[in-house]
Design an enzyme around this catalytic site. Structure first.
Site, PDB file in Angstrom:
ATOM      1  N   GLY A   1       0.834  -1.197   0.000  1.00 28.66           N
ATOM      2  CA  GLY A   1       0.000   0.000   0.000  1.00 28.66           C
ATOM      3  C   GLY A   1       0.862   1.237   0.000  1.00 28.66           C
ATOM      4  O   GLY A   1       0.842   2.014  -0.947  1.00 28.66           O
ATOM      5  N   PHE A   2       1.648   1.380   1.070  1.00 27.86           N
ATOM      6  CA  PHE A   2       2.596   2.494   1.199  1.00 27.86           C
ATOM      7  C   PHE A   2       1.907   3.843   1.088  1.00 27.86           C
ATOM      8  O   PHE A   2       2.538   4.829   0.723  1.00 27.86           O
ATOM      9  CB  PHE A   2       3.728   2.363   0.162  1.00 27.86           C
ATOM     10  CG  PHE A   2       4.356   0.996   0.130  1.00 27.86           C
ATOM     11  CD1 PHE A   2       4.277   0.203  -1.006  1.00 27.86           C
ATOM     12  CD2 PHE A   2       5.016   0.489   1.243  1.00 27.86           C
ATOM     13  CE1 PHE A   2       4.842  -1.067  -1.037  1.00 27.86           C
ATOM     14  CE2 PHE A   2       5.585  -0.784   1.224  1.00 27.86           C
ATOM     15  CZ  PHE A   2       5.501  -1.557   0.083  1.00 27.86           C
TER      16      PHE A   2
ATOM     17  N   PRO B   1       8.523 -10.603  16.120  1.00 26.40           N
ATOM     18  CA  PRO B   1       9.923 -10.325  15.773  1.00 26.40           C
ATOM     19  C   PRO B   1      10.265 -10.558  14.306  1.00 26.40           C
ATOM     20  O   PRO B   1      11.022  -9.789  13.712  1.00 26.40           O
ATOM     21  CB  PRO B   1      10.706 -11.301  16.665  1.00 26.40           C
ATOM     22  CG  PRO B   1       9.792 -11.598  17.794  1.00 26.40           C
ATOM     23  CD  PRO B   1       8.403 -11.501  17.254  1.00 26.40           C
TER      24      PRO B   1
ATOM     25  N   THR C   1       8.354 -10.467  11.552  1.00 25.96           N
ATOM     26  CA  THR C   1       7.826  -9.470  10.630  1.00 25.96           C
ATOM     27  C   THR C   1       8.374  -8.085  10.934  1.00 25.96           C
ATOM     28  O   THR C   1       8.520  -7.259  10.036  1.00 25.96           O
ATOM     29  CB  THR C   1       6.283  -9.455  10.661  1.00 25.96           C
ATOM     30  OG1 THR C   1       5.837  -9.217  11.994  1.00 25.96           O
ATOM     31  CG2 THR C   1       5.724 -10.789  10.184  1.00 25.96           C
TER      32      THR C   1
ATOM     33  N   LYS D   1       4.549   0.445  19.859  1.00 24.64           N
ATOM     34  CA  LYS D   1       4.457   1.680  19.086  1.00 24.64           C
ATOM     35  C   LYS D   1       4.530   1.260  17.615  1.00 24.64           C
ATOM     36  O   LYS D   1       4.596   0.080  17.311  1.00 24.64           O
ATOM     37  CB  LYS D   1       5.613   2.628  19.451  1.00 24.64           C
ATOM     38  CG  LYS D   1       5.626   3.025  20.926  1.00 24.64           C
ATOM     39  CD  LYS D   1       6.597   4.180  21.208  1.00 24.64           C
ATOM     40  CE  LYS D   1       8.038   3.688  21.301  1.00 24.64           C
ATOM     41  NZ  LYS D   1       8.956   4.770  21.770  1.00 24.64           N
ATOM     42  N   GLY D   2       4.502   2.204  16.717  1.00 28.13           N
ATOM     43  CA  GLY D   2       4.529   1.853  15.293  1.00 28.13           C
ATOM     44  C   GLY D   2       5.949   1.604  14.802  1.00 28.13           C
ATOM     45  O   GLY D   2       6.924   1.968  15.448  1.00 28.13           O
TER      46      GLY D   2
ATOM     47  N   GLY E   1       6.443   0.662  10.840  1.00 30.53           N
ATOM     48  CA  GLY E   1       6.546   0.589   9.384  1.00 30.53           C
ATOM     49  C   GLY E   1       7.161   1.796   8.710  1.00 30.53           C
ATOM     50  O   GLY E   1       7.822   1.665   7.679  1.00 30.53           O
ATOM     51  N   GLU E   2       6.943   2.973   9.283  1.00 28.29           N
ATOM     52  CA  GLU E   2       7.466   4.170   8.615  1.00 28.29           C
ATOM     53  C   GLU E   2       8.721   4.709   9.266  1.00 28.29           C
ATOM     54  O   GLU E   2       9.615   5.172   8.561  1.00 28.29           O
ATOM     55  CB  GLU E   2       6.375   5.239   8.570  1.00 28.29           C
ATOM     56  CG  GLU E   2       5.341   4.883   7.508  1.00 28.29           C
ATOM     57  CD  GLU E   2       4.058   5.644   7.682  1.00 28.29           C
ATOM     58  OE1 GLU E   2       3.830   6.567   6.887  1.00 28.29           O
ATOM     59  OE2 GLU E   2       3.294   5.307   8.606  1.00 28.29           O
TER      60      GLU E   2
END
Lengths: 214, 331, 743
Positions: free
Chosen positions: C246-247, C635, C637, C704-705, C707-708
């Site tokens: 998606g990004f 861990p 992923t 916490k997040g 991916g970015e």
């Protein structure tokens, strides 16, 4: 029945709008779909894909006799006609590798392969890689174990390319694997896991398949 | 894409005959990696496609003749890249092949077809809104005055500055290879270095071949100069990309002096570019880095940079210099 | 799923297996475009050839004559449909402009027609035969074009969240600072280019519309379509169980989706549209181009005393896509005087939007490059300088950080990388083969946001578990994190757990973006599973106290046919009304500022570059990244996320640019050959580590997040490394060979 009122042309067939209706009657509508008149027909034509070129191809060991349009790509035939949607369309121009399949044992970009060219050939797709009893190919298992994927969209192409890469004898070093797998783009960036997976599966494949190339 | 007639001849004679019968609007079709790609873009639209890949005997790589290596036009790029004689006697040819495209495409593409690969210029490929004399003669050239970082510094004209994108032809030009063709007028032989035209006033004419002419064979003279050769390719990423600048280089060194040198440039010109003056400058000298650099500078002496591609001159000089040193290491 | 005997002996990566990996390696995972059932019709879009103006004539007669064509939709015959609005303006779409509602052309590549036919080939053939006559008007294609006029964001977007960020008096502090740097940076437009192209399948059954589309926002698509079609949202179902990436490009209602629904309704057949890769460059969002002006002031002891960060960011003519980069650069360090200013520049393009770390990557590139220049101006080691300026509280609000371990990221990363062996002087390190060696560092941060979510967990007596929650799996591993959490809580095998994501009938589907997906979904899932266990234990009497007893055992003992529990959670500080936004398909994420704290994830990246002395090719043989994302839920992923983020950073710094020819507008390099993304041969060794300290102030799981933040800081680390190798400061991305070539 739709909630939205459907405009109907004088002949009772639904139209998109009055303007569509006017355009199509002006063009001599009331004639069949060949004229592009808007007609809601619940039934499908017998085989809309039917074309002029008889093509005999074996896919994953199963023989097919197809009548194809020459312009249809192998990728689109696999996906839209044969129900084999494992191979993916990432670019349709041979620029990403997501459509990689094997034709007569060689990896190719199925998006740039005319389907009619596979006449007399054997095609293998991702669906044909695992054993009949469902055991995964060592490359597939290795991909899982090294998390060589994220979204999974490029994965069928990567696996097909990776298997071929090993069989070609192009998996003898990390640098070689990187170079010979560069035809498969992974936007999620799983390259590190993919490299590990191939590194680990290659000797297993060589043991079970025997050496093919030097 | 409209649908097209698809014919599959079994012999070269039949192929030529079919093409003549269905002219204009008929094309020979080999691997399809150029033609099918351009047909999807609407740049090419043949009404009849003549699939030549089932013609017997045109894919052989024949090393039986001592004086020349013969490669059938239908040989796959991947097969030629890995052939033992190619690896030993013409490593630059092998490299020019495996450094092109991806293995998937190299398995599909034939060497004959690869010679005829067409430019990657975004204005040529991008759609009818872009002025392109190659696609529509007389419509102008959007690259001149436009986004031309990837375009030619050698061999361009006021009508077109598009790069010849192929790699193999660069190596073949360096080795003085020739191609054999058949047509209704018979057989003829064309030197690879003379195969491609500069755009001049007619960018839509890319080669000296007639529309009905079929390449059947590539022949490369065997001799001392091929073995110490390399194809050095610089691009915007490490693989799976066209050249910003490339050099097919070969040297034959005897008694510490250059007896024969070949320098052909890719990625910088509108056609494969033999730098003969640069080659001559090396003959009779030791191949030092300084001499290599002087030759490289000579190779680019006539370069005409555009607004965004002036770096190709400096890059090209480094590429040729490095390539000569790499080739020297092989001798 | 049967587990076949595995005879090979792999050494798998640490952590639980990705739950969808088995299907993905077999090609069994179904993406939207994989729908190929008989009777499906195929659609193809027709793009505009001009950048601005209007259609004066559109002739579809030749297109309609193609065998197999069912209809050709244009603005003249599509009928009326409503706008879906703009995501940032109370609506649902990535932009407020919807093609085919008028003859207006707003950008090159905009759709002007859609063909529907029996086959894909017929649709494409016909699309090429649509003849359009345009009236073209002047347009502005780039950020720096004459006529591209910047607007102060505070003037045009009055909401507090878009206000210029400010603390202290940065201009005054800068004026009196003993050491200052004044630097400008430029970043290009870029495109997300997920491998999966946007595709839409629409079908109607008994007045109910079902849409299958890879979207990160099934609820937004649902409500947006309902609005556009003038029907009740209850009559629309959107399914997006798995995205092929998606990004951010699949963040909201796309502008073509309604056309597919209209065609399906008129033709009473399911219709499938798959864009072409080229169309993806113009028919969905992208990362806007930006210019950054960073001024820093420090005292001679190496303390930063002032920072001013001004950003100009590209937007479209019809929408104001906000710039939020200063939200992070104001918090990277403890700087007491900070001034952020953001301006938006209108260009004739589709509305740009969210592309992985949309504001954070560009802002951190500029800021962390400037920090490196300041470190050198002061003669300080870049790691030591950053450590010396770490923040203890949020400089902007004064609130504590829920957790902040960026110092540990730097220290750990520095050790792993071997930073102590670095010699400061540019060009002082060389490899044996003559390459110039450069070592660079940068930190990154990304807000830890949370959205509201409702989760249900149901256990059946056959042992199957069904979890439904709002979220979209796009490769980040959300499904895995959820399955693993439920498995642990219920004592159920992962293989028995079905996780319904991206299904508007299973649970309300809030937008999954901003790295908040797992932090949003996991807490209510955990709570629901815990409630389920508690409920089962209460009814089990004697056996309840036994440790290790599974939920299934308890259920079977109870004699009930199934057990189900629900949980609804929202971000700290959010009112109950936020669930109305959730079910209404509107964005409702909170963060980084919460009532009692601010929450951010952090990372430190250490990069080695090697530069070929002659051609100046830049290679990145190794990267070390250490992340502070709280507890690591999965861990395996998580490691992949960071590796992927590093690859993105390499692409952003060294490869990717969406090229614009100002005479034509649009994007010139609209394919995967000319839009250069990293390939396998570009990527070297990437070592990933985690601080792993749970952030229990944010949620019970402490997550916490990730991916970015994974990407933020990679680009400046690379550019700082290039400086270290060559002595050259490069301030425009992507770096190209010619930036380092002499002559």
């Amino acid at each position: 029945m739709n909630d939205t009122p459907t405009l109907r042309a004088a002949d009772g067939k639904p139209a998109l709008s009055r303007r569509t209706f006017m355009m199509t009657t002006a063009a001599g509508a009331g004639v069949a779909a060949a004229c592009g008149a808007v007609a809601a027909t619940p039934e499908a034509p017998a085989n809309p894909h039917a074309g002029s070129q008889a093509t005999r191809v074996t896919v994953n060991g199963k023989p097919y006799e197809l009548a194809l349009e020459p312009r249809a790509s192998l990728l689109d035939v696999l996906r839209e006609q044969l129900g084999l949607t494992g191979a993916k369309k990432g670019c349709d121009h041979g620029q990403c590798g997501a459509c990689t399949v094997h034709v007569d044992g060689r990896r190719v970009a199925s998006c740039l392969t005319l389907a009619v060219k596979t006449d007399g050939c054997a095609v293998t797709t991702i669906e044909g890689i695992e054993s009949p009893d469902g055991t995964l190919h060592p490359m597939q298992q290795s991909f899982i174990d090294h998390d060589a994927l994220q979204c999974g969209y490029c994965t069928p192409g990567q696996v097909m390319a990776a298997i071929a890469c090993v069989r070609e004898g192009h998996a003898t070093s990390d640098a070689q694997i990187r170079e010979y797998m560069s035809g498969n783009i992974c936007r999620c960036g799983a390259y590190a896991g993919i490299l590990e997976a191939i590194r680990e599966a290659a000797p297993q494949m060589r043991r079970s398949e025997g050496a093919r190339h030097a | 894409m409209h649908d097209f007639a698809y014919l599959r001849p079994r012999s070269t004679g039949e192929a030529v005959q079919l093409l003549v019968e269905h002219q204009p609007g008929a094309r020979y079709f080999a691997g399809g990696t150029t033609l099918f790609d351009l047909m999807k873009l609407g740049v090419e639209a043949p009404a009849t496609v003549i699939d030549i890949t089932r013609i017997e005997g045109l894919a052989r790589i024949d090393a039986s003749e001592r004086t020349e290596l013969r490669i059938g036009a239908l040989a796959a790029m991947s097969d030629v890249a890995e052939h033992a004689v190619v690896l030993r006697e013409f490593p630059a040819l092998s490299q020019s092949l495996w450094k092109a495209a991806s293995q998937q495409l190299r398995n599909m593409a034939t060497v004959g077809g690869n010679l005829l690969q067409r430019t990657r210029c975004a204005y040529f490929r991008g759609g009818p809104e872009f002025a392109c004399n190659k696609r529509v003669p007389g419509s102008g050239c959007a690259a001149i005055g436009g986004a031309n970082r990837g375009h030619a510094v050698l061999g361009g004209s006021e009508a077109c500055v598009a790069i010849y994108p192929g790699d193999m032809a660069i190596a073949l030009a360096a080795f003085d290879a020739v191609i054999d063709t058949v047509s209704p007028r018979g057989e003829r032989t064309v030197a690879v270095r003379e195969l491609h035209r500069e755009p001049g006033a007619t960018p839509h004419l890319e080669t000296v071949l007639a529309a009905d002419e079929l390449i059947v064979r590539i022949r490369i003279p065997r001799g001392p100069v091929g073995r110490a050769s390399t194809y050095h390719k610089i691009r915007d990423r490490e693989s799976y990309a066209f050249a910003l600048a490339s050099a097919a280089v070969a040297v034959h060194i005897r008694d510490n002096r250059v007896a024969d040198a070949r320098i052909a440039l890719g990625g910088v010109a509108t056609r494969p570019w033999r730098a003969t003056e640069a080659e001559r400058s090396l003959v009779g000298m030791p191949l030092t880095r300084a001499a290599a650099r002087r030759a490289a500078e000579l190779a680019f002496a006539g370069a005409k940079p555009l607004e965004h591609n002036a770096f190709k001159v400096a890059l090209g000089i480094e590429t040729v210099t490095d390539a000569l040193m790499l080739a020297k290491d092989r001798s | 799923m049967a587990t076949p005997t595995i005879t090979n002996r792999n050494t798998p990566r640490a952590g639980a297996e990705r739950v969808d990996a088995h299907d993905k390696v077999r090609g069994a995972t179904r993406y939207a475009a994989d729908d190929a059932r008989p009777g499906l019709l195929h659609a193809a879009l027709v793009p505009s050839r001009i950048a601005r103006g209007s259609i004066t004539r559109i002739d579809t007669s030749a297109a309609q004559r193609v065998r197999g064509v069912r209809t050709v939709l244009t603005h003249e015959n599509v009928g009326t449909f409503d706008t879906g609005g703009f995501l940032m303006g109370g609506g649902f779409g990535f932009q407020s402009f919807y093609p085919l509602r008028s003859a207006q052309i707003a950008y090159r590549g905009q759709s002007v027609a859609m063909v529907v036919a029996d086959t894909l080939e017929a649709a494409r053939e016909a699309a090429a035969l649509v003849v359009v006559t345009y009236e073209a008007t002047p347009f502005v294609a780039t950020l720096d074009a004459p006529g591209a006029e910047p607007l102060a964001q505070t003037a045009v977007l009055p909401q507090p969240m878009f206000a210029d960020r400010r603390v202290g008096d940065a201009e005054a502090a800068l004026a009196s600072a003993p050491v200052t740097v004044d630097l400008r940076y430029t970043l290009p437009a870029q495109h997300q280019n997920p491998m999966e192209i946007i595709a839409t399948v629409a079908e109607w059954n008994d007045g109910v519309l079902t849409v299958r589309e890879p979207t990160q926002n099934a609820e937004g698509v649902r409500h947006g379509l309902a609005r556009q079609l003038g029907i009740e949202p209850a009559k629309v179902r959107v399914l997006s169980p798995t995205l092929g990436g998606g990004f951010g490009q699949k963040n909201s209602l796309q502008s073509h989706t309604v056309l597919v629904a209209i065609a399906a309704r008129a033709l009473q057949r399911p219709v499938k549209l798959v864009m072409t890769r080229a169309q993806l460059f113009h028919n969905a969002s992208f990362r806007p181009a930006s210019r950054h002006h960073v001024r820093l002031g420090a005292d001679r002891d190496g303390r930063l005393v002032a920072a001013v960060h001004e950003i100009d960011q590209q937007t479209s003519r019809h929408d104001l896509f906000p710039s939020l980069g200063t939200e992070i650069t104001s918090r990277l360090y403890g700087i007491g005087n900070y001034q952020g200013r953001e301006r938006l520049v209108r260009t004739d393009v589709q509305t740009p939007g969210y592309m992985r770390a949309p504001f954070e990557h560009p802002a951190a590139f500029a800021f962390e490059s400037a920090i490196d220049e300041m470190a050198y101006a002061l003669g300080r080691d870049p790691v030591a300088f950053r450590l010396a300026n770490d923040a203890t509280v949020d400089p902007l609000t004064g609130k504590p950080f829920s957790s902040r371990h960026v110092a540990e990221c730097l220290v750990k990363g520095s050790e792993t990388f071997g930073w102590a062996r670095r010699t400061m002087a540019p060009g002082s390190m060389r490899a044996p083969d003559g390459s110039l060696v450069g070592w660079g560092v940068a930190i990154g941060t990304y807000k830890a946001a949370v959205a509201p979510a409702i989760a249900t967990v149901r256990l059946n007596t056959d042992g199957t578990v069904r979890v439904a929650v709002g979220g979209h799996e796009m490769g980040q591993g959300m499904r895995t994190a959820i399955a693993v959490t439920v498995s642990r809580t219920l004592g159920a095998p992962v293989a028995a757990i079905e996780v319904a994501l991206g299904d508007t009938t299973a649970a309300p589907q809030h937008l999954t973006a901003g790295s908040w997906g797992t932090a949003t979904a996991l807490p209510p899932v955990l709570e629901a599973a815990q409630r389920l266990m508690e409920d089962l234990r209460k009814n089990a009497g004697g056996t309840a106290g036994e440790s290790g007893v599974t939920a299934l055992a308890l259920l079977r003992a109870s004699g009930r046919p199934f057990a189900e529990a629900e949980s609804r959670r929202r971000a700290p500080g959010q009112p109950e009304q936020v669930f109305g936004r959730l079910t209404g398909g509107l964005p409702a994420a909170a963060g980084p500022v919460y009532p009692d704290f601010v929450a951010f994830s952090f990372i430190a990246h250490f990069v080695e570059v090697r530069i070929e002395p002659t051609t100046r090719r830049i290679r990145v043989p190794r990267v070390v990244s250490v992340a502070d994302c709280g507890a690591v839920a999965s861990p395996r992923t998580a490691r992949s996320q960071v590796e992927g983020g590093v690859v993105w950073g390499i692409g952003a710094a060294l490869r990717e640019v969406s090229e614009v020819d100002p005479r034509y507008g649009g994007f010139l390099n609209a394919d995967l050959a000319e839009y250069v993304m990293p390939v396998a041969a570009d990527i070297g060794r990437i070592e990933v580590d985690f601080v792993g300290k749970p952030d229990t102030r944010l949620n019970a799981l402490g997550v916490k997040g990730l991916g970015e933040v994974a990407m933020v800081g990679v680009a400046p680390a690379i550019v700082n490394a290039v400086f270290h190798a060559t002595g050259k400061r490069l301030r425009r991305l992507p770096l190209m060979l010619e930036d380092l070539l002499e002559g």
